[in-house]
Write an enzyme that holds these catalytic residues in place. Structure first.
Site, PDB file in Angstrom:
ATOM      1  N   SER A 143       0.726  -1.085   0.151  1.00 22.42           N
ATOM      2  CA  SER A 143       0.200   0.026   0.449  1.00 22.42           C
ATOM      3  C   SER A 143       1.281   1.152   0.188  1.00 22.42           C
ATOM      4  O   SER A 143       2.208   0.718   0.548  1.00 22.42           O
ATOM      5  CB  SER A 143      -0.353   0.006   0.975  1.00 22.42           C
ATOM      6  OG  SER A 143      -1.394   1.487   1.063  1.00 22.42           O
ATOM      7  N   TYR A 157      -1.299  -1.778  10.058  1.00 22.30           N
ATOM      8  CA  TYR A 157      -0.811  -1.530   8.895  1.00 22.30           C
ATOM      9  C   TYR A 157      -0.068  -0.680   7.947  1.00 22.30           C
ATOM     10  O   TYR A 157       0.209  -1.564   6.964  1.00 22.30           O
ATOM     11  CB  TYR A 157      -2.580  -0.517   8.547  1.00 22.30           C
ATOM     12  CG  TYR A 157      -3.117  -0.974   7.389  1.00 22.30           C
ATOM     13  CD1 TYR A 157      -3.285  -2.251   7.177  1.00 22.30           C
ATOM     14  CD2 TYR A 157      -2.633   0.000   6.479  1.00 22.30           C
ATOM     15  CE1 TYR A 157      -4.058  -2.265   5.240  1.00 22.30           C
ATOM     16  CE2 TYR A 157      -3.369  -0.262   5.206  1.00 22.30           C
ATOM     17  CZ  TYR A 157      -3.739  -1.495   4.344  1.00 22.30           C
ATOM     18  OH  TYR A 157      -3.830  -1.278   3.961  1.00 22.30           O
TER      19      TYR A 157
HETATM   20  N1  LIG Z   1      -9.106  -1.085  -1.219  1.00 30.11           N
HETATM   21  C1  LIG Z   1      -7.340  -0.102  -0.583  1.00 30.11           C
HETATM   22  O1  LIG Z   1      -8.149   0.932  -1.256  1.00 30.11           O
HETATM   23  C2  LIG Z   1      -6.586  -1.018  -0.276  1.00 30.11           C
HETATM   24  C3  LIG Z   1      -5.704   0.598  -0.712  1.00 30.11           C
HETATM   25  C4  LIG Z   1      -4.282  -0.600  -0.449  1.00 30.11           C
HETATM   26  C5  LIG Z   1      -4.014  -1.395  -0.225  1.00 30.11           C
HETATM   27  N2  LIG Z   1      -4.860  -2.694  -0.044  1.00 30.11           N
HETATM   28  C6  LIG Z   1      -4.769  -4.148  -0.223  1.00 30.11           C
HETATM   29  O2  LIG Z   1      -5.032  -4.815  -0.918  1.00 30.11           O
HETATM   30  C7  LIG Z   1      -5.200  -6.022  -0.348  1.00 30.11           C
HETATM   31  C8  LIG Z   1      -7.048  -6.928  -0.733  1.00 30.11           C
HETATM   32  O3  LIG Z   1      -7.537  -5.866  -0.426  1.00 30.11           O
HETATM   33  P1  LIG Z   1      -9.148  -5.230  -1.207  1.00 30.11           P
HETATM   34  O4  LIG Z   1      -9.237  -3.391  -0.682  1.00 30.11           O
HETATM   35  O5  LIG Z   1      -9.404  -6.254  -2.238  1.00 30.11           O
HETATM   36  O6  LIG Z   1     -10.270  -5.755   0.221  1.00 30.11           O
HETATM   37  P2  LIG Z   1     -11.726  -7.000   0.175  1.00 30.11           P
HETATM   38  O7  LIG Z   1     -12.456  -6.293  -1.124  1.00 30.11           O
HETATM   39  O8  LIG Z   1     -11.458  -6.783   1.642  1.00 30.11           O
HETATM   40  O9  LIG Z   1     -10.926  -8.440  -0.051  1.00 30.11           O
HETATM   41  C9  LIG Z   1     -10.165  -8.438   0.743  1.00 30.11           C
HETATM   42  C10 LIG Z   1     -10.006 -10.412   0.554  1.00 30.11           C
HETATM   43  O10 LIG Z   1      -9.207 -11.102   1.921  1.00 30.11           O
HETATM   44  C11 LIG Z   1      -9.548 -12.200   1.782  1.00 30.11           C
HETATM   45  N3  LIG Z   1      -9.150 -12.118   3.464  1.00 30.11           N
HETATM   46  C12 LIG Z   1      -9.466 -11.148   4.892  1.00 30.11           C
HETATM   47  N4  LIG Z   1      -9.309 -11.885   5.474  1.00 30.11           N
HETATM   48  C13 LIG Z   1      -8.684 -13.315   4.993  1.00 30.11           C
HETATM   49  C14 LIG Z   1      -8.444 -14.919   5.911  1.00 30.11           C
HETATM   50  N5  LIG Z   1      -8.716 -14.654   7.100  1.00 30.11           N
HETATM   51  N6  LIG Z   1      -8.512 -15.744   5.257  1.00 30.11           N
HETATM   52  C15 LIG Z   1      -7.913 -15.595   4.036  1.00 30.11           C
HETATM   53  N7  LIG Z   1      -8.266 -14.804   2.923  1.00 30.11           N
HETATM   54  C16 LIG Z   1      -8.702 -13.016   3.532  1.00 30.11           C
HETATM   55  C17 LIG Z   1     -11.343 -11.886   2.152  1.00 30.11           C
HETATM   56  O11 LIG Z   1     -11.870 -13.492   1.540  1.00 30.11           O
HETATM   57  P3  LIG Z   1     -12.419 -13.610   2.443  1.00 30.11           P
HETATM   58  O12 LIG Z   1     -13.697 -12.623   3.759  1.00 30.11           O
HETATM   59  O13 LIG Z   1     -13.358 -14.425   1.529  1.00 30.11           O
HETATM   60  O14 LIG Z   1     -11.406 -14.641   3.736  1.00 30.11           O
HETATM   61  C18 LIG Z   1     -10.978 -11.032   0.572  1.00 30.11           C
HETATM   62  O15 LIG Z   1     -11.161 -12.021  -0.734  1.00 30.11           O
HETATM   63  C19 LIG Z   1      -5.440  -5.863   0.618  1.00 30.11           C
HETATM   64  O16 LIG Z   1      -3.749  -6.461   1.344  1.00 30.11           O
HETATM   65  C20 LIG Z   1      -5.173  -5.042   1.216  1.00 30.11           C
HETATM   66  O17 LIG Z   1      -4.400  -4.003   2.708  1.00 30.11           O
HETATM   67  C21 LIG Z   1      -6.127  -2.267  -0.422  1.00 30.11           C
END
Ligand SMILES: NC(=O)c1ccc[n+]([C@@H]2O[C@H](COP(=O)([O-])OP(=O)(O)OC[C@H]3O[C@@H](n4cnc5c(N)ncnc54)[C@H](OP(=O)(O)O)[C@@H]3O)[C@@H](O)[C@H]2O)c1
Length: 268
Positions: A143, A157
């Protein structure tokens, strides 16, 4: 003539957001897929959609990666099925809002297990095969938070994302001569379910629309970055400019500006 066998990409957190987009990008480039997360119904729907659209195989493995035994079980299941992992997208994640002192150690330990240990362990388990086959592509979804000063709230985080960036840079240098590329992908705010899961959506909705990235774009840029061997990819011109300024302006100024902005989107 027989078809050369396809390479396989393992995508964690493939049931929502950036993980879904990475799965689609790798399939569009003719990779078979292993999709993992906790919500099986979501994974099966995506596997069906992707197989139908791209003609690739998509296997579903349900796993809770905050369980310390999960990476080993995942490796074993794939080994028993004869699946070699050529590309790993370490992406599963969530945010833990609030002050460090107001959370339990169990919450923080689970966070570290998913966001740090599972990432490092999956790389460690699948890297030897990549090195032996002289082909590997590893994406660690970090991130912009890992590249700017830390702010109050969501305490571990930014630290976990800084870890992934340094880890990716070091590993990329260790493995580049083996044709194993490692990339930390650093998105800024991205439209996914992330802020619904951590219940900060209302706060985030106050942010202007132009700060938001699209998950497909994040994945496309991440894919291009890892294929061309870039150790760090920052998504979007806005966030690349912010990271540039954070590196080059006086640090006191950067610290105060980051702190002020963070009050708009961080729940301390
Ligand atoms: N969205 C943002 O603004 C943003 C910005 C920078 C970085 N990121 C990073 O991008 C990555 C993906 O996030 P996203 O934004 O796509 O969020 P998201 O839409 O909430 O997706 C998160 C994914 O992680 C999985 N997950 C969560 N806890 C888990 C666990 N205990 N075991 C296995 N899988 C798990 C969830 O699946 P299940 O719930 O089905 O397990 C889901 O598929 C993360 O690492 C986040 O830190 C996001």
């Amino acid at each position: 003539m027989s078809q050369p066998s396809r390479r396989t990409a393992l995508v964690t957190g493939a049931s929502a957001g950036i993980g879904v987009s990475f799965a689609r990008v790798f399939a569009a480039h003719d990779f078979d897929l292993v999709l993992t997360a906790r919500r099986e119904d979501r994974l099966r729907d995506l596997a069906g959609e992707i197989s139908a659209r791209h003609g690739v195989a998509a296997r579903v493995v349900v796993a809770d990666l905050s369980d310390p035994g999960a990476p080993a079980r995942l490796e074993q299941e794939l080994a028993e099925a004869g699946v070699a992992v050529d590309a790993l997208v370490n992406n599963a994640g969530f945010g833990l809002p609030g002050k460090y002192v107001e959370t339990t150690w169990e919450q923080q330990a689970q966070f570290i297990q998913l966001m740090v240990t599972a990432y490092a362990e999956l790389v460690h388990r699948f890297l030897p095969g990549m090195v032996a086959r002289r082909y590997g592509r590893i994406v660690n979804v970090a991130s912009v938070a890992g590249l700017v000063p830390g702010t109050p709230g969501h305490t571990l985080y930014a630290a976990s994302k800084s870890f992934l960036i340094k880890f990716s840079q070091s590993l990329a240098l260790e493995t580049r001569s083996k044709n194993v590329h490692v990339t930390a992908v650093c998105p800024g705010f991205t439209l996914t379910e992330f802020h619904d899961v951590n219940q900060t959506r209302e706060m985030m909705d106050r942010m202007p629309k132009w700060v938001w990235l699209d998950a497909d774009r994040v994945a496309r840029e991440g894919f291009d970055g890892v294929m061309t061997g870039k150790p760090v990819v920052v998504n979007g011109a806005l966030y690349r400019s912010l990271v540039f300024l954070a590196r080059h302006l006086p640090q006191g100024l950067v610290f105060r500006a980051t702190l002020k902005q963070s009050r708009r989107y961080r729940k301390p």
